[in-house]
Design a protein around this motif. Structure first.
Motif, mmCIF file in Angstrom:
data_model
loop_
_atom_site.group_PDB
_atom_site.id
_atom_site.type_symbol
_atom_site.label_atom_id
_atom_site.label_comp_id
_atom_site.label_asym_id
_atom_site.label_seq_id
_atom_site.Cartn_x
_atom_site.Cartn_y
_atom_site.Cartn_z
ATOM 1 N N CYS A 94 0.882 -1.071 -0.088
ATOM 2 C CA CYS A 94 -0.030 0.171 0.071
ATOM 3 C C CYS A 94 0.829 1.147 0.000
ATOM 4 C CB CYS A 94 -0.865 0.044 1.103
ATOM 5 S SG CYS A 94 -0.290 0.096 2.880
ATOM 6 N N VAL A 95 0.279 2.509 0.163
ATOM 7 C CA VAL A 95 0.886 3.662 0.132
ATOM 8 C C VAL A 95 0.216 4.532 1.089
ATOM 9 C CG1 VAL A 95 1.397 6.001 -1.287
ATOM 10 C CG2 VAL A 95 1.730 3.985 -2.368
ATOM 11 N N PHE A 96 1.056 4.997 2.246
ATOM 12 C CA PHE A 96 0.568 5.985 3.145
ATOM 13 C C PHE A 96 0.237 7.425 2.555
ATOM 14 C CE2 PHE A 96 1.492 2.441 5.888
ATOM 15 C CZ PHE A 96 1.277 2.662 7.105
ATOM 16 N N LEU A 97 -0.732 7.848 2.918
ATOM 17 C CA LEU A 97 -1.030 9.300 2.411
ATOM 18 C C LEU A 97 -0.230 10.159 3.462
ATOM 19 C CD1 LEU A 97 -4.636 9.627 1.607
ATOM 20 C CD2 LEU A 97 -2.956 8.973 0.189
ATOM 21 N N ALA A 98 0.734 10.992 2.741
ATOM 22 C CA ALA A 98 1.370 11.997 3.645
ATOM 23 C C ALA A 98 1.807 13.006 3.032
ATOM 24 C CB ALA A 98 2.625 10.978 4.284
ATOM 25 N N ASP A 99 2.012 13.950 3.489
ATOM 26 C CA ASP A 99 3.000 15.279 3.169
ATOM 27 C C ASP A 99 4.475 15.398 3.711
ATOM 28 O OD1 ASP A 99 0.534 16.368 1.735
ATOM 29 O OD2 ASP A 99 0.025 17.405 3.501
ATOM 30 N N GLY A 100 4.734 14.537 4.765
ATOM 31 C CA GLY A 100 5.956 14.608 5.086
ATOM 32 C C GLY A 100 6.087 13.724 6.374
ATOM 33 N N PHE A 101 7.245 13.656 6.938
ATOM 34 C CA PHE A 101 7.390 12.974 8.387
ATOM 35 C C PHE A 101 8.201 13.993 9.279
ATOM 36 C CE2 PHE A 101 10.540 11.597 5.431
ATOM 37 C CZ PHE A 101 11.750 11.318 6.024
ATOM 38 N N TYR A 102 8.374 13.308 10.303
ATOM 39 C CA TYR A 102 9.447 14.030 11.354
ATOM 40 C C TYR A 102 10.324 13.098 11.765
ATOM 41 C CZ TYR A 102 5.383 17.114 12.385
ATOM 42 O OH TYR A 102 4.396 17.914 11.984
ATOM 43 N N GLU A 103 11.841 13.856 11.861
ATOM 44 C CA GLU A 103 12.870 12.702 12.280
ATOM 45 C C GLU A 103 13.553 13.799 13.536
ATOM 46 O OE1 GLU A 103 14.220 10.206 13.585
ATOM 47 O OE2 GLU A 103 13.615 9.044 11.354
ATOM 48 N N TRP A 104 14.128 12.989 14.464
ATOM 49 C CA TRP A 104 15.129 13.804 15.489
ATOM 50 C C TRP A 104 16.594 13.345 15.252
ATOM 51 C CZ3 TRP A 104 10.219 12.387 15.741
ATOM 52 C CH2 TRP A 104 9.008 13.168 16.421
ATOM 53 N N ALA A 119 11.069 18.703 10.347
ATOM 54 C CA ALA A 119 10.006 18.235 9.461
ATOM 55 C C ALA A 119 10.562 17.900 8.138
ATOM 56 C CB ALA A 119 8.914 19.274 9.456
ATOM 57 N N VAL A 120 10.249 16.797 7.678
ATOM 58 C CA VAL A 120 11.048 16.260 6.237
ATOM 59 C C VAL A 120 9.881 16.415 5.232
ATOM 60 C CG1 VAL A 120 12.273 14.527 4.970
ATOM 61 C CG2 VAL A 120 12.560 14.781 7.533
ATOM 62 N N ARG A 121 10.038 17.252 4.273
ATOM 63 C CA ARG A 121 8.868 17.082 3.260
ATOM 64 C C ARG A 121 9.503 17.155 1.709
ATOM 65 N NH1 ARG A 121 6.125 21.769 5.894
ATOM 66 N NH2 ARG A 121 7.976 21.745 7.371
ATOM 67 N N ARG A 122 8.701 16.961 0.765
ATOM 68 C CA ARG A 122 9.238 17.372 -0.420
ATOM 69 C C ARG A 122 9.401 18.430 -0.957
ATOM 70 N NH1 ARG A 122 7.963 13.085 -5.196
ATOM 71 N NH2 ARG A 122 8.442 14.886 -6.342
ATOM 72 N N ALA A 123 10.495 18.836 -1.510
ATOM 73 C CA ALA A 123 10.741 20.253 -1.770
ATOM 74 C C ALA A 123 9.854 20.839 -2.657
ATOM 75 C CB ALA A 123 12.249 20.142 -2.409
ATOM 76 N N ASP A 124 9.181 20.107 -3.692
ATOM 77 C CA ASP A 124 8.161 20.793 -4.641
ATOM 78 C C ASP A 124 6.914 20.682 -3.869
ATOM 79 O OD1 ASP A 124 7.570 17.971 -4.567
ATOM 80 O OD2 ASP A 124 7.923 17.593 -6.576
ATOM 81 N N GLY A 125 6.597 20.298 -2.538
ATOM 82 C CA GLY A 125 5.292 20.519 -2.036
ATOM 83 C C GLY A 125 4.116 19.304 -2.427
#
Length: 248
Positions: A94-104, A119-125
């Protein structure tokens, strides 16, 4: 690893991006954590569909989940071998719906360690297609629960500055093959590689994200630069995330 992520764009953005017929009107969620319900895209009878699932996979053979560990991540290097993920890797991707994730990012050790959230996200939004595995589970009482885990791989050059692992982010053209059970597990695994460095943008964010009790649109926003403290009113040093029981 991936222990928190966020979904903030309007539902229609994901529907257009993934092409499923359902028209849910779910609100933005900005601090999604394991064991919570999450929206995923899967392929059934040749068509894509949106489903809500428990984040934390329960294998079909599991009898009692009460003391079973929370399997919220699956390492792509071993997913085809592990008893919990072997079946889903072949039949239930499957594919999780997401705009980004968090990492520490962890600096130091022991009690002196400082964890800085990013916060880690796609550079193109664009929506971030996180590869996942899912498994329907049935209890002895006949109850049914759909469960899922995010697939992880080695970090790319961008993310390696803060962590050695990352969720497998699928290229748009790889989503269909990942969802198609006719594509065998070894071929599907080759789709889960570190994404290009320039896909990602990293922003330090507020340590409010350390607690799952906080869930608002401000969490993934870049943290404002710290203001210098006046000489006579020095602020206490920030010690990072010290919330007991949280996931990093």
């Amino acid at each position: 690893m991936c222990g928190r992520f966020f979904i903030g764009q309007p539902p229609e953005v994901y529907r257009t991006s993934y092409g499923y017929p359902e028209q849910p009107n779910f609100p933005g969620r900005f601090n999604v954590a394991p064991t919570q319900p999450v929206p995923v895209v899967l392929r059934e009878s040749g068509e894509r569909h949106l489903r809500l699932m428990r984040w934390g996979l329960w294998p079909a053979w599991l009898k009692d989940p009460s003391d079973f560990p929370v399997l919220f991540n699956a390492r792509i290097e071993t997913a085809a071998e592990k008893p919990a993920f072997r079946g889903p890797m072949r039949h239930h991707r499957c594919v999780f719906l997401a705009d980004g994730f968090y990492e520490w990012r962890r600096e130091g050790s022991g009690k002196a360690a400082v964890r800085t959230p990013f916060a880690v996200r796609r550079a193109d939004g664009a929506p971030m297609a996180l590869a996942g595995l899912w498994q329907p589970w049935m209890g002895a009482d006949g109850s049914e629960v759909d469960t899922a885990a995010i697939v992880t791989c080695s970090a790319n050059g961008t993310l390696s500055a803060i962590h050695e692992r990352m969720p497998a982010i699928l290229a748009p053209e790889a989503v269909e093959a990942w969802l198609d059970a006719a594509v065998d597990a070894p071929e599907a695994a080759r789709l889960c590689r570190p994404c290009p460095d320039d896909w990602l943008r990293l922003d330090p964010v507020s340590d409010r994200v350390n607690s799952v009790r906080n869930d608002d649109a401000g969490l993934p926003e870049p943290a404002a630069p710290a203001r210098p403290a006046a000489a006579s009113h020095r602020s206490a040093p920030v010690r990072g995330a010290e919330v007991q029981g949280e996931l990093f």
